[in-house]
Design a protein around this motif. Structure first.
Motif, short mmCIF file in Angstrom:
data_model
loop_
_atom_site.label_atom_id
_atom_site.label_comp_id
_atom_site.label_asym_id
_atom_site.label_seq_id
_atom_site.Cartn_x
_atom_site.Cartn_y
_atom_site.Cartn_z
N VAL A 269 25.40 39.79 12.99
CA VAL A 269 24.00 39.50 13.31
C VAL A 269 23.32 40.74 13.85
CG1 VAL A 269 22.43 38.00 14.58
CG2 VAL A 269 24.70 37.17 13.98
N LYS A 270 22.17 41.04 13.26
CA LYS A 270 21.39 42.17 13.73
C LYS A 270 20.05 41.64 14.21
CE LYS A 270 19.27 46.32 11.89
NZ LYS A 270 18.32 46.15 10.81
N VAL A 271 19.73 41.90 15.48
CA VAL A 271 18.46 41.44 16.03
C VAL A 271 17.54 42.64 16.21
CG1 VAL A 271 17.31 40.24 17.92
CG2 VAL A 271 19.62 39.57 17.27
N LEU B 48 13.36 29.87 9.42
CA LEU B 48 14.39 30.40 8.53
C LEU B 48 13.80 30.47 7.13
CD1 LEU B 48 17.26 31.08 7.54
CD2 LEU B 48 17.81 28.65 7.71
N PHE B 49 13.85 31.66 6.53
CA PHE B 49 13.21 31.83 5.23
C PHE B 49 14.11 31.40 4.08
CE2 PHE B 49 10.59 34.37 7.93
CZ PHE B 49 9.31 34.13 7.43
N LYS B 50 13.48 30.90 3.05
CA LYS B 50 14.24 30.41 1.89
C LYS B 50 14.98 31.54 1.20
CE LYS B 50 11.61 26.29 0.69
NZ LYS B 50 10.40 25.84 0.01
N HIS B 51 14.49 32.77 1.36
CA HIS B 51 15.16 33.86 0.67
C HIS B 51 16.47 34.27 1.35
CE1 HIS B 51 12.41 36.28 3.41
NE2 HIS B 51 13.62 36.68 3.76
N SER B 52 16.76 33.67 2.50
CA SER B 52 18.01 34.01 3.19
C SER B 52 19.20 33.61 2.34
CB SER B 52 18.07 33.29 4.54
OG SER B 52 19.37 33.43 5.07
N GLY C 154 9.25 37.92 0.20
CA GLY C 154 10.50 37.20 0.02
C GLY C 154 11.70 38.09 0.22
N ALA C 155 11.57 39.05 1.10
CA ALA C 155 12.69 39.93 1.39
C ALA C 155 12.64 40.30 2.86
CB ALA C 155 12.58 41.21 0.55
N GLY C 156 13.78 40.72 3.37
CA GLY C 156 13.81 41.12 4.76
C GLY C 156 14.50 40.08 5.61
N ALA C 157 14.03 39.95 6.85
CA ALA C 157 14.74 39.13 7.84
C ALA C 157 15.03 37.72 7.35
CB ALA C 157 13.90 39.07 9.10
N ASP C 158 16.18 37.20 7.78
CA ASP C 158 16.54 35.81 7.49
C ASP C 158 15.78 34.86 8.40
OD1 ASP C 158 19.29 37.57 7.33
OD2 ASP C 158 19.06 36.18 5.65
N ALA D 65 28.93 36.28 5.70
CA ALA D 65 27.52 36.12 6.08
C ALA D 65 27.07 37.22 7.04
CB ALA D 65 27.32 34.76 6.73
N ALA D 66 25.84 37.66 6.85
CA ALA D 66 25.23 38.62 7.75
C ALA D 66 23.79 38.18 7.95
CB ALA D 66 25.28 40.02 7.15
N LEU D 67 23.31 38.24 9.18
CA LEU D 67 21.96 37.77 9.47
C LEU D 67 21.11 38.90 10.05
CD1 LEU D 67 22.76 34.38 11.21
CD2 LEU D 67 21.93 34.71 8.88
N HIS D 68 19.87 38.92 9.61
CA HIS D 68 18.90 39.85 10.18
C HIS D 68 17.81 39.01 10.84
CE1 HIS D 68 15.75 43.25 9.53
NE2 HIS D 68 16.15 43.14 10.77
N ILE D 69 17.59 39.29 12.12
CA ILE D 69 16.67 38.46 12.89
C ILE D 69 15.60 39.33 13.54
CG2 ILE D 69 16.51 36.99 14.96
CD1 ILE D 69 19.50 36.20 14.07
#
Lengths: 448, 321
Positions: A82-84, A331-335, A103-107, A49-53
């Motif tokens: 995690v990238k903030v 939290l976006f559904k596209h995550s 629907g793309a980009g940050a989680d 897992a990787a998160l963009h915030i």
């Protein structure tokens, strides 16, 4: 209320001062948060897992420093990358729109007030996390519930993480000279104080200009303390009421006691006037105090020593007639990694991480969960008192209507502020001003 | 000599094969012209036509930031026509543009005439004059904001605390009319250099022999200005006027930094109102409609300047009627 952020935004150099608030509660023990023993939701973190915030940029150093430290702790314990990204306040709403629509980009976007309510269909239900945090930390304050749950339901759509507020800031010695020990909590008393302050040559000053934070904050206080409101529960415009007229007449009286020129004030102006010793009383976030306390000029530091914060007068309102600008995490559904994302938010809201963050921000953010008001640092400095539990308010932007984009549009067009300004200067009657405001609001509330 | 060597080395060039269709195509002049225009056309389409088209399309929708919106026809324009704030913004914009342009040209022409004389440190002075125009507008706007501050104005300080001519600080921005004129002064200050330097360039193209001839004929200073300077300056004046009107009409930064359109919207220009409604207010459709409403005014002003002031005859240098 947007006061704190907008102040700091325009403050420029002073914001740098605010950035180095001495960390009174730096040691921030986390043993002072009473918790109920609740089993945390078990989020099975996805492999790799990787998160963009995205979150708003800091105005006090501690905000970023502790937030980053907490994030690093999460990375170290879970292995999730995690990238903030720290986004300037004005850019956050457009970026949220782009992320939601493409629907793309940050989680996760830690956005503002109404954003989750605009993009309800694009974001993940947060009820499990919202209910867990509420159960563990003594419940959510009203403002957090308003912004965190879908209108009139118990479904959590976002996790409010904090709120910025702006109480009364006043000069203790001048208020004493005017014959008061503190700011009166009733409206006639408050007016009396302002009149006496003016007599002794140290008037009050509240922005009636196009100051998005301060102007709006003052107008909303005036409205709500008179039990008036913009729209009713169904989103029908209700500004043209006898309560509004009373509020308008009150502000017209109050305006006579203010320092000249408040009609031209932008967000930074009350900070400047206060720090120059020209006004004895205004509404503002912690930024004035922080700037004064950190000033290299001993004269300005003396102002800090003579300054106190106190909640705004209640007036006719039973509850505190102010609001706060909430940080609202969605939290976006596209995550691709919703479990990791929820686990991250849970982690950040737990006492071990949230406690130090809250205490080191020193009133810059106020807690949405009740248990955090028990933390000892709140009592370490009397200045912090009105910031404690500032989210314990039923009022929000666009009160009492559904949380929607419409209220934001009305506020951004200064409809409320201008309504008060035209009456205060006598260029419109209270009745005409209320009608005009209602007409303008109708435009944006037509669809709701 | 070289040529003859070349020819013998390449006998093939004397027996040309019939042209292929590609060669023919590239020899076809209209096609070549079209081909050479393509890159520019592409840039124009992508960066000018598309955004403009999108803006116009948005003006006919109820788009907000976050929602694509639907076609609503003239709804936005109909609302704006009944919106007193929009009406005031239109009026303000016209007033602001007219007064500021007149001011800029009066003072700019005067400055250009002064700078055209032989004065010491000429080059240095000309460079200095450009300063207001070189400084980023936002910075000078902040400076003006301090100058007009209700609490910290240097002007008020001098008048009240140094000269004791007044007892209270001047409320520059607190009432509609003073606020409008304060903004106009700031705009004139910023616009003068452009006008002055452009007109100075124009002045320098006027041949001194014309003035000498006029002097010999006994023309007065005013006559020389009226009969030589003005007509010969007209072509460049027309261009400068057009640009200046366009800049002023679509001014945004000064107003937004100094008043945000306050007090109670009395200083909103169409550009600031469009921004306020579209971006902070997130009503993209309505903001776009305001912006689109500027187009007829801008086209009208441009035509007026180019054809009204810069008449063909002057531009072609033929004499007066």
């Amino acid at each position: 209320m947007t006061i704190t952020r907008r102040d700091s935004l325009a403050l420029g150099a002073a914001a740098l001062g605010a950035a180095s608030i001495p960390l009174i509660g730096a040691h921030a023990a986390v043993d002072d948060v009473p918790v109920t023993d609740v089993k945390p939701p078990q989020y099975k973190i996805e492999t790799g897992a990787a998160l963009h915030i995205l979150r708003p940029a800091k105005f006090v150093d501690a905000d970023e420093v502790v937030f980053k430290a907490n994030t690093k702790k999460f990375i170290d314990t879970t292995g999730v990358d995690v990238k903030v990204d720290w986004v300037s306040w004005e850019d956050l709403a457009p970026q949220t729109a782009v992320v939601a629509n493409t629907g793309a980009g940050a989680d996760i976007i830690i956005g503002f007030a109404s954003s989750p309510h605009i993009y309800t269909t694009k974001i993940v239900d947060m009820s499990d996390l919202g209910n867990y945090l509420g159960a563990k930390y003594g419940g959510w304050y009203d403002l957090a519930v308003t912004y965190g749950t879908k209108w009139k339901t118990k479904e959590w759509i976002s996790i409010p993480m904090g709120g910025g507020t702006g109480p009364s800031v006043y000069r203790v010695s001048w208020v004493k000279e005017a014959g008061f020990d503190k700011i009166p909590d009733d409206l006639p008393g408050f007016l009396d104080l302002c009149q006496k302050l003016q007599k002794i040559g140290h008037p009050c000053g509240f922005s009636l200009g196009h100051a998005l934070g301060d102007g709006t904050g003052f107008a909303e206080w005036a409205l709500w303390s008179h039990n008036a409101y913009m729209v009713d529960e169904n989103g029908k415009v209700a500004i043209d009421s006898s309560d509004t007229i009373a509020a308008l007449k009150y502000v017209a009286e109050l305006y006579k006691t203010m320092i000249p020129g408040t009609l031209t004030w932008l967000d930074v102006s009350n900070n400047q006037a206060y720090l120059a010793g020209q006004i004895a009383l205004t509404f503002n976030g912690i930024s004035i105090y922080a700037a004064a306390k950190n000033s290299p000029d001993p004269k300005v530091r003396a102002i800090a020593a003579d300054t106190l914060h106190q909640s705004q007068p209640h007036g006719f309102s039973k509850r505190l007639p102010i609001t706060a600008t909430p940080l609202n995490a969605m939290l976006f559904k596209h995550s691709k990694y919703p479990n990791a994302a929820k686990e991250y938010l849970r982690f950040m809201m737990e006492a071990e991480q949230y406690g130090p963050w809250l205490s080191e921000c020193l009133g810059y953010w106020c807690n949405p969960l009740r248990a955090y008001s028990k933390m000892k640092f709140w009592d370490s400095d009397p200045q912090l008192n009105p910031f404690k539990g500032a989210m314990d308010t039923p009022f929000y932007e666009g009160y009492k209507g559904p949380v929607s984009a419409a209220s934001g549009s009305v506020i951004a067009n200064y409809t409320l502020v201008d309504m008060f300004a035209t009456v205060a200067t006598g260029s419109s009657t209270p009745e005409a001003a209320a009608k005009q405001a209602a007409r303008q609001m109708q435009r944006y509330y037509k669809g709701t | 000599m070289d040529a003859s060597v070349d020819i013998s080395a390449h006998p093939i060039s004397f027996t040309r094969k019939p042209d292929g269709w590609v060669t023919k195509l590239f020899d076809y002049k209209p096609f070549l012209v079209f081909l050479c225009l393509l890159p520019t056309l592409g840039l124009l389409l992508v960066f000018l036509t598309y955004p403009l088209g999108l803006g116009i399309w948005l003006a006919f929708t109820d788009s907000t930031i976050g929602q694509p919106g639907e076609f609503v026809g003239l709804d936005n324009f109909e609302y704006l026509l009944t919106d007193p704030i929009f009406q005031m913004a239109v009026w303000n914009t016209i007033f602001y543009t007219t007064v500021a342009t007149v001011g800029k040209f009066a003072l700019g022409l005067w400055l250009a005439l002064l700078l055209n004389h032989h004065i010491p440190f000429k080059a240095f002075l000309r460079a200095i004059v450009l300063l207001p125009w070189i400084v980023p507008t936002v910075l000078s706007a902040i400076a003006w904001w301090w100058i007009y501050s209700a609490q910290f104005s240097i002007v008020s300080y001098v008048i009240v605390d140094v000269l004791h001519l007044r007892t209270t600080y001047i409320n520059f921005l607190g009432e509609p009319w003073p606020a409008r004129f304060s903004l106009i002064v700031a705009n004139i200050w910023r616009g003068i250099p452009f006008v002055a330097i452009t007109l100075l360039a124009g002045l320098q193209t006027i041949s001194p022999s014309l003035y000498e001839a006029a002097l010999l004929d006994g023309a007065s200073g005013w006559q020389r200005f009226r009969r030589i300077t003005v007509p010969l300056l007209m072509p460049i004046l027309a261009v400068a006027l057009t640009l200046s009107v366009l800049f002023t009409f679509s001014d945004f930064q000064l107003v937004y930094a100094i008043t945000r359109g306050g007090p109670f919207n009395s200083t909103h220009l169409m550009a600031t109102l469009a921004f306020q409604r579209a971006i902070p207010g997130s009503q993209l459709g309505e903001g776009a409609a305001i912006a689109v409403s500027m187009i007829p005014f801008l086209v009208g002003a441009t035509l007026l300047c180019l054809y009204g002031v810069g008449r063909r005859k002057w531009q072609q240098g033929s004499d007066n009627d």
